[in-house]
Design a protein around this motif. Structure first.
Motif, short mmCIF file in Angstrom:
data_model
loop_
_atom_site.label_atom_id
_atom_site.label_comp_id
_atom_site.label_asym_id
_atom_site.label_seq_id
_atom_site.Cartn_x
_atom_site.Cartn_y
_atom_site.Cartn_z
N UNK A 122 0.84 -1.20 0.00
CA UNK A 122 0.00 0.00 0.00
C UNK A 122 0.88 1.25 0.00
N UNK A 123 0.56 2.17 -0.89
CA UNK A 123 1.20 3.48 -0.90
C UNK A 123 0.75 4.26 0.35
N UNK A 124 1.52 5.29 0.73
CA UNK A 124 1.13 6.07 1.92
C UNK A 124 -0.25 6.73 1.78
N UNK A 125 -0.77 6.84 0.56
CA UNK A 125 -2.08 7.46 0.37
C UNK A 125 -3.23 6.51 0.71
N UNK A 126 -2.91 5.23 0.92
CA UNK A 126 -3.99 4.26 1.14
C UNK A 126 -4.54 4.27 2.56
N UNK B 148 11.60 17.07 6.08
CA UNK B 148 10.58 17.54 7.02
C UNK B 148 10.16 16.47 8.02
N UNK B 149 10.68 15.27 7.87
CA UNK B 149 10.34 14.19 8.80
C UNK B 149 8.92 13.68 8.62
N UNK B 150 8.26 14.11 7.55
CA UNK B 150 6.85 13.75 7.38
C UNK B 150 6.57 12.99 6.09
N UNK B 151 7.62 12.78 5.28
CA UNK B 151 7.41 12.21 3.95
C UNK B 151 8.10 10.86 3.82
N UNK B 152 7.36 9.89 3.31
CA UNK B 152 7.95 8.57 3.07
C UNK B 152 8.94 8.66 1.89
N UNK B 153 9.86 7.70 1.79
CA UNK B 153 10.74 7.67 0.63
C UNK B 153 9.92 7.56 -0.66
N UNK B 154 10.53 7.93 -1.78
CA UNK B 154 9.81 7.91 -3.06
C UNK B 154 9.53 6.48 -3.53
N UNK B 155 10.35 5.53 -3.08
CA UNK B 155 10.12 4.14 -3.48
C UNK B 155 10.79 3.19 -2.49
N UNK B 156 10.18 2.00 -2.36
CA UNK B 156 10.85 0.89 -1.66
C UNK B 156 10.91 -0.33 -2.58
N UNK B 157 10.22 -0.22 -3.74
CA UNK B 157 10.27 -1.26 -4.76
C UNK B 157 10.19 -0.59 -6.12
N UNK B 158 10.90 -1.18 -7.10
CA UNK B 158 10.96 -0.55 -8.43
C UNK B 158 11.26 -1.64 -9.44
N UNK B 159 10.31 -1.94 -10.31
CA UNK B 159 10.49 -3.07 -11.22
C UNK B 159 9.87 -2.82 -12.58
N UNK C 53 7.88 -4.91 -15.52
CA UNK C 53 7.21 -6.13 -15.96
C UNK C 53 6.70 -5.89 -17.39
N UNK C 54 6.20 -6.92 -18.06
CA UNK C 54 5.65 -6.69 -19.41
C UNK C 54 4.56 -5.61 -19.39
N UNK C 55 3.84 -5.51 -18.28
CA UNK C 55 2.78 -4.50 -18.17
C UNK C 55 3.31 -3.09 -17.96
N UNK C 56 4.61 -2.96 -17.69
CA UNK C 56 5.18 -1.63 -17.52
C UNK C 56 6.04 -1.50 -16.29
N UNK C 57 6.46 -0.24 -16.04
CA UNK C 57 7.36 0.04 -14.92
C UNK C 57 6.53 0.38 -13.69
N UNK C 58 6.97 -0.10 -12.54
CA UNK C 58 6.23 0.20 -11.31
C UNK C 58 7.21 0.58 -10.21
N UNK C 59 7.04 1.81 -9.72
CA UNK C 59 7.95 2.38 -8.72
C UNK C 59 7.07 2.84 -7.55
N UNK C 60 7.18 2.18 -6.41
CA UNK C 60 6.25 2.55 -5.34
C UNK C 60 6.79 2.30 -3.94
N UNK C 61 6.16 2.95 -2.99
CA UNK C 61 6.51 2.80 -1.57
C UNK C 61 5.46 1.90 -0.93
#
Ligand code: NDP
Ligand code: CA
Length: 324
Positions: free
Chosen positions: A220-224, A247-258, A260-268
């Protein structure tokens, strides 16, 4: 010859006063979805990763090297499908106690030549902790059992004499399942509330709830909603990796980045939650830059999983009643 693996720095969060932990030895916690061997080779479709880099022979050393580089006191893993033949014996020889809980219907079992179901594993260093209790949880959603699990252990720290509850989980993947993840998170929080308030009986009630560390691939992204649930629960949890940001309030931009045939996925998707009133974060392992990860993303020869490992040192804050 392959270029050297990029180094990740251990950094002090800006918002923590230096040396606040001088007399309080910290506890090193590692969170990592290591990528199930059967899924990586048989299901994920990581088209930009060389097949050889995906082989178990190559990956197991890379995974163990990463663990051994940081020697965590607590190790929380997801997608473990080589527990009994690899991680349990090797970690035991290094002084760790392990616990494993497979998923009820692991997707690994659909892959030909699989090595059994994948699941969550929790290891602690035996010289640092003694085990009080273990809970193997099958997560429910709207009263119904799901295919996702969690392990929670209540540990006693030999060095500080303090109690700590540690949990590991891997929530349902993919978009369209946000409500299920949220319900699974609610169920886990409820179990953890009960575990941390009841352990130790009356004495614990006098001392207050046991400090908690929850590691997981929440998918889940931080928005979930499930993220909001965790950050606003009565357990008083904060996400450690927010402290890497300015600011101590923001998650990293990604913890996984891959890719696949369906496309690129970069998410926290991965988090280390901790009780902010009882624990403080002293150091965090930095997230590799886009350049360090490289154009083919993850996994690769340098990074054996499509998820990055997260690592932090936490220490117990002084207890108010002990200051009196
Ligand atoms: P999830 O949907 O939670 O995902 C399972 C794995 O797939 C995760 O490890 C996830 O990795 C990975 N994944 C996520 N996105 C993709 C993608 N786009 N392509 C490939 N892999 C991806 O699985 P469930 O636990 O819900 O189980 C689903 C599977 O389990 C079914 O497809 C079936 O094979 C099996 N099953 C069988 C049942 C039976 O009765 N036999 C019952 C239930 C399930 P990450 O977390 O890193 O994103
Ligand atoms: Ca995966």
């Amino acid at each position: 010859r392959r270029p050297a693996r990029p180094r990740r720095d251990l950094v002090c969060p800006r918002l923590v006063a230096p040396c606040s932990h001088k007399h309080n030895p910290s506890i090193r916690v590692m969170q990592w979805n290591i990528l199930a061997q059967a899924l990586g080779e048989g299901k994920d479709g990581f088209i930009r990763c060389p097949l050889e880099a995906l082989s178990w022979y190559e990956r197991k050393y890379q995974i163990l090297e990463e663990i051994l580089t940081y020697r965590p006191d607590i190790l929380c893993l997801q997608e473990v499908d080589h527990y009994y033949d690899t991680f349990r014996p090797i970690m035991a020889s290094l002084g760790y106690h392990g616990s494993f809980l497979p998923k009820p219907w692991s997707p690994c079992l659909d892959v030909e030549h699989n090595n059994g179901p994948d699941g969550c594993a929790l290891f602690y260093r035996r010289s640092r902790f003694s085990l009080h209790s273990t809970a193997h949880l099958r997560l429910s959603a709207m009263m119904l059992p799901t295919n996702q699990v969690a392990i929670a252990q209540t540990l006693h720290c030999q060095v500080t004499g303090r109690w700590l509850c540690v949990a590991v989980t891997h929530l349902k993947a993919r978009s369209g399942w946000e409500r299920l993840r949220s319900a699974q998170g609610a169920d886990l929080l409820q179990s953890l509330q009960s575990i941390t308030s009841h352990c130790g009986g009356q004495k614990q009630a006098e001392l207050g709830a046991i400090p908690l560390v929850v590691c997981g691939d929440f998918n889940a992204e931080p928005s979930e909603d499930v993220y909001r649930r965790f950050s606003s629960s009565p357990l008083g949890l904060s996400s450690a990796y927010k402290l890497l940001s300015c600011d101590g309030k923001t998650e990293p931009a990604y913890t996984t980045w891959k890719i696949r045939p369906s496309g690129e996925s970069c998410s926290t998707l991965d988090y280390i939650w901790y009780s902010h009133d009882a624990l403080s974060v002293e150091t965090l392992l930095d997230i590799p830059t886009e350049e360090q990860i490289g154009p083919d993303r993850l996994p690769s020869y340098h990074y054996p999983s499509d998820h990055l490992s997260l690592l932090c040192d936490v220490s117990f804050r002084e207890e108010p009643h002990r200051l009196l």
